[in-house]
Enzyme design. Structure first.
Site, PDB file in Angstrom:
ATOM      1  N   SER A   1     -46.927 -87.326  12.620  1.00 53.30           N
ATOM      2  CA  SER A   1     -47.726 -87.681  13.725  1.00 53.30           C
ATOM      3  C   SER A   1     -48.313 -88.586  13.974  1.00 53.30           C
ATOM      4  CB  SER A   1     -48.307 -86.165  13.971  1.00 53.30           C
ATOM      5  OG  SER A   1     -48.687 -85.740  15.212  1.00 53.30           O
TER       6      SER A   1
ATOM      7  N   ASP B   1     -43.619 -82.572  15.998  1.00 56.33           N
ATOM      8  CA  ASP B   1     -44.339 -83.019  14.978  1.00 56.33           C
ATOM      9  C   ASP B   1     -44.111 -82.625  13.541  1.00 56.33           C
ATOM     10  OD1 ASP B   1     -46.983 -83.507  13.764  1.00 56.33           O
ATOM     11  OD2 ASP B   1     -47.852 -82.938  15.399  1.00 56.33           O
TER      12      ASP B   1
END
Length: 298
Positions: free
Chosen positions: A40, A156
């Site tokens: 991320s 993510d």
């Protein structure tokens, strides 16, 4: 000659800006970062560092105020997420922060984590399209729209590997440093006068009109302590649920693949979308890294 460092950078939304401060401190001490892994925001910072664009990104991000951040959010009514994520990505590409190149051609070896939610598996990118890998890695479930993978949907990287120590290339490193920006530790916010967001009076006035809805939707009420009467914003609530799961995965990664140095920064440092506090958060990262290295005798 300074020690060589392999660096693992965690997920964390805007809190991931601490990674910039950590990198600053590592280099300030004369150490050489020879490889990185990230999920991320950790992937985004690590990717820009490996591409040689992090310094320019830092100069840009610390100048953004709340209205600037809001202007980079492209809302959508889609069922897979309510922020496309394309506007901010296009802006960063236009400014050259995310170059059009292959991961394997970066100056430093980089592993970028994403999660395939159709096939229930982690995807570790160490080659291929840098932009696609980073766009997948930052796609917070339910917030940013996922992107299509070869046979699935990618979100993510922090969902399965919030702190990707297992994937980090360690062979050429003297030290392994891990940065967890979701640590359950207190955060002492600097005095208000020390934190500037570069806002004009007109900006402040405009923001006040949007402030109530902004915090209701994004961060909840930042001025109250979390108790039974306090409401969290939708994104912050969703991210806190995900964070509970990620904390467990982070603990396991630290147990299975212990680093030489762990830099912990507080999960309460800022909200997921408070990028307008960049200067404060980057400083928090540098100070936390300095403390961790000092305690390790480095």
């Amino acid at each position: 000659m300074g020690k060589k460092v392999a660096l693992a950078l965690s997920s964390g939304g805007a809190r991931g800006l601490v990674h910039i401060g950590v990198i600053d401190e590592i280099e300030k001490r004369g150490y050489e970062i020879v490889s990185l892994s990230g999920s991320s925001m950790g992937a985004l910072v690590g990717g820009m560092y490996s591409a040689g664009t992090l310094t320019d990104f830092k100069k840009w991000i610390i100048k953004l105020n709340r209205m600037d951040v809001l202007g980079l959010v492209d809302f959508t009514l889609g069922t897979n997420g309510f922020i496309k994520g394309e506007k901010i990505f296009e802006e960063m590409q236009k400014k050259g922060f995310i170059p059009d190149k292959s991961i394997e051609k970066l100056a430093k070896p980089m592993v970028i984590m994403a999660t395939d939610i159709i096939n229930n598996k982690a995807i570790a990118y160490d080659k291929g399209d840098l932009r696609k890998a980073l766009r997948a890695s930052i796609s917070i479930p339910g917030v940013f729209t996922p992107i299509k993978g070869e046979k699935g949907l990618l979100v993510d990287g922090g969902v399965l590997h919030p702190l990707p120590l297992e994937q980090l290339q360690r062979a050429d490193a003297d030290l392994v440093i891990a940065v967890d920006c979701n640590a359950i530790i207190p955060y002492k916010k600097p005095k208000e006068e020390e934190v500037t967001h570069h806002e004009s009076e007109e900006d402040k006035s405009a923001f006040e009109q949007l402030k109530e809805k902004w915090y209701e939707f994004f961060e909840g009420d930042e001025k109250k302590k979390l108790d039974k009467d306090t409401k969290l914003g939708y994104i912050d609530l969703l991210y806190r649920v995900i964070q509970v799961m990620m904390n467990s995965a982070t603990k396991q990664a630290l147990k299975d693949f212990p680093p030489d140095v762990l830099v912990n920064t507080s999960k309460d440092a800022c909200g997921v979308f408070e990028f307008y506090r960049a200067k404060e958060i980057i400083s928090h990262g540098q100070q936390s890294c300095a403390k961790a290295l000092d305690e390790a005798g480095l």
